[in-house]
Design a protein around this motif. Structure first.
Motif, PDB file in Angstrom:
ATOM      1  N   ARG A  74      54.675 -69.246  23.360  1.00  0.00           N
ATOM      2  CA  ARG A  74      54.314 -68.311  24.422  1.00  0.00           C
ATOM      3  C   ARG A  74      53.149 -67.494  23.909  1.00  0.00           C
ATOM      4  O   ARG A  74      53.175 -66.997  22.771  1.00  0.00           O
ATOM      5  CB  ARG A  74      55.507 -67.434  24.782  1.00  0.00           C
ATOM      6  CG  ARG A  74      56.669 -68.250  25.306  1.00  0.00           C
ATOM      7  CD  ARG A  74      57.834 -67.415  25.824  1.00  0.00           C
ATOM      8  NE  ARG A  74      57.871 -66.049  25.385  1.00  0.00           N
ATOM      9  CZ  ARG A  74      58.844 -65.510  24.633  1.00  0.00           C
ATOM     10  NH1 ARG A  74      59.862 -66.243  24.237  1.00  0.00           N
ATOM     11  NH2 ARG A  74      58.799 -64.244  24.290  1.00  0.00           N
ATOM     12  N   LYS A  76      50.349 -64.378  24.733  1.00  0.00           N
ATOM     13  CA  LYS A  76      49.973 -63.210  25.532  1.00  0.00           C
ATOM     14  C   LYS A  76      48.605 -62.734  25.032  1.00  0.00           C
ATOM     15  O   LYS A  76      48.511 -62.105  23.964  1.00  0.00           O
ATOM     16  CB  LYS A  76      51.022 -62.111  25.359  1.00  0.00           C
ATOM     17  CG  LYS A  76      50.717 -60.844  26.117  1.00  0.00           C
ATOM     18  CD  LYS A  76      51.802 -59.817  25.866  1.00  0.00           C
ATOM     19  CE  LYS A  76      51.482 -58.513  26.545  1.00  0.00           C
ATOM     20  NZ  LYS A  76      52.493 -57.495  26.249  1.00  0.00           N
ATOM     21  N   GLU A 104      55.711 -61.360  31.080  1.00  0.00           N
ATOM     22  CA  GLU A 104      55.212 -60.796  29.826  1.00  0.00           C
ATOM     23  C   GLU A 104      54.100 -61.644  29.203  1.00  0.00           C
ATOM     24  O   GLU A 104      53.100 -61.127  28.736  1.00  0.00           O
ATOM     25  CB  GLU A 104      56.387 -60.656  28.850  1.00  0.00           C
ATOM     26  CG  GLU A 104      56.063 -59.910  27.587  1.00  0.00           C
ATOM     27  CD  GLU A 104      55.975 -58.399  27.775  1.00  0.00           C
ATOM     28  OE1 GLU A 104      55.380 -57.743  26.912  1.00  0.00           O
ATOM     29  OE2 GLU A 104      56.496 -57.887  28.784  1.00  0.00           O
ATOM     30  N   ASP A 105      54.300 -62.949  29.168  1.00  0.00           N
ATOM     31  CA  ASP A 105      53.315 -63.849  28.572  1.00  0.00           C
ATOM     32  C   ASP A 105      52.422 -64.420  29.671  1.00  0.00           C
ATOM     33  O   ASP A 105      52.830 -64.507  30.823  1.00  0.00           O
ATOM     34  CB  ASP A 105      54.010 -64.997  27.843  1.00  0.00           C
ATOM     35  CG  ASP A 105      54.998 -64.495  26.804  1.00  0.00           C
ATOM     36  OD1 ASP A 105      54.592 -63.675  25.962  1.00  0.00           O
ATOM     37  OD2 ASP A 105      56.177 -64.901  26.858  1.00  0.00           O
ATOM     38  N   CYS A 106      51.232 -64.835  29.305  1.00  0.00           N
ATOM     39  CA  CYS A 106      50.336 -65.448  30.288  1.00  0.00           C
ATOM     40  C   CYS A 106      50.378 -66.962  30.224  1.00  0.00           C
ATOM     41  O   CYS A 106      50.120 -67.633  31.218  1.00  0.00           O
ATOM     42  CB  CYS A 106      48.907 -64.963  30.057  1.00  0.00           C
ATOM     43  SG  CYS A 106      48.714 -63.203  30.394  1.00  0.00           S
ATOM     44  N   ALA A 130      45.286 -62.820  20.666  1.00  0.00           N
ATOM     45  CA  ALA A 130      46.534 -62.873  21.432  1.00  0.00           C
ATOM     46  C   ALA A 130      47.738 -62.669  20.541  1.00  0.00           C
ATOM     47  O   ALA A 130      47.658 -62.806  19.321  1.00  0.00           O
ATOM     48  CB  ALA A 130      46.640 -64.236  22.132  1.00  0.00           C
ATOM     49  N   THR A 132      51.490 -64.259  19.824  1.00  0.00           N
ATOM     50  CA  THR A 132      52.190 -65.526  20.046  1.00  0.00           C
ATOM     51  C   THR A 132      53.664 -65.371  19.694  1.00  0.00           C
ATOM     52  O   THR A 132      54.029 -64.547  18.856  1.00  0.00           O
ATOM     53  CB  THR A 132      51.592 -66.674  19.204  1.00  0.00           C
ATOM     54  OG1 THR A 132      51.758 -66.379  17.818  1.00  0.00           O
ATOM     55  CG2 THR A 132      50.124 -66.882  19.526  1.00  0.00           C
TER      56      THR A 132
END
Length: 148
Positions: A74, A76, A104-106, A130, A132
């Protein structure tokens, strides 16, 4: 792309059978569906033209190809880095899948690995751009099920 094609039970069975074996000969497919070969072929062409079937593919054994481990990562992106991180994902060949998601994550990705030692070199370049979160996949009891 949404399709305007009305699918009946025979179409759904064709899709289900092809999703299990995309290389199934039309003669076998038509036998299992209970239609003639030309009728089955026409239904396949109609579903291709309508975008229901977009490609025929193979299911690869990643372990046999030297990738015995997979991870869900994941990602972000930090503010202002969304497109940079997306390009990084697209340019890293170890990523098998990538979904842009809400929450929450992109990004939620699937990463193929030869060994656990390969994880840090892949993810280290992301850490400036980011956050992770990684989970090693133990098994996949359900993959690629067709909803039809």
């Amino acid at each position: 792309m949404a399709s305007n094609i009305k699918m009946d039970d025979k179409d759904r069975l064709i899709v289900r059978l092809l999703s299990n074996d995309a290389r199934m000969p039309v003669s076998e497919l038509s036998r299992q569906v209970g239609l003639s070969g030309p009728s089955t072929s026409e239904r396949i062409r109609r579903m291709e033209a309508g975008g229901i079937i977009s490609r025929f593919t193979v299911d690869l054994d990643l372990t046999a190809l030297g990738y015995p481990l997979q991870a869900i990562v994941r990602i972000k992106p930090r503010p202002g880095n969304m497109h940079i991180v997306e390009d990084m994902i697209l340019n890293e060949p170890g990523f098998l899948d990538c979904d842009k998601v809400t929450g929450e994550d992109c990004f939620v990705t699937r990463l193929a690995l030869r060994s656990i030692a390969d994880l840090d070199p892949v993810l280290l370049p992301f850490h400036d751009k980011a956050e992770t979160n990684t989970a090693i996949i133990k098994s996949s009891p359900l993959r690629g099920r067709m909803p039809v």
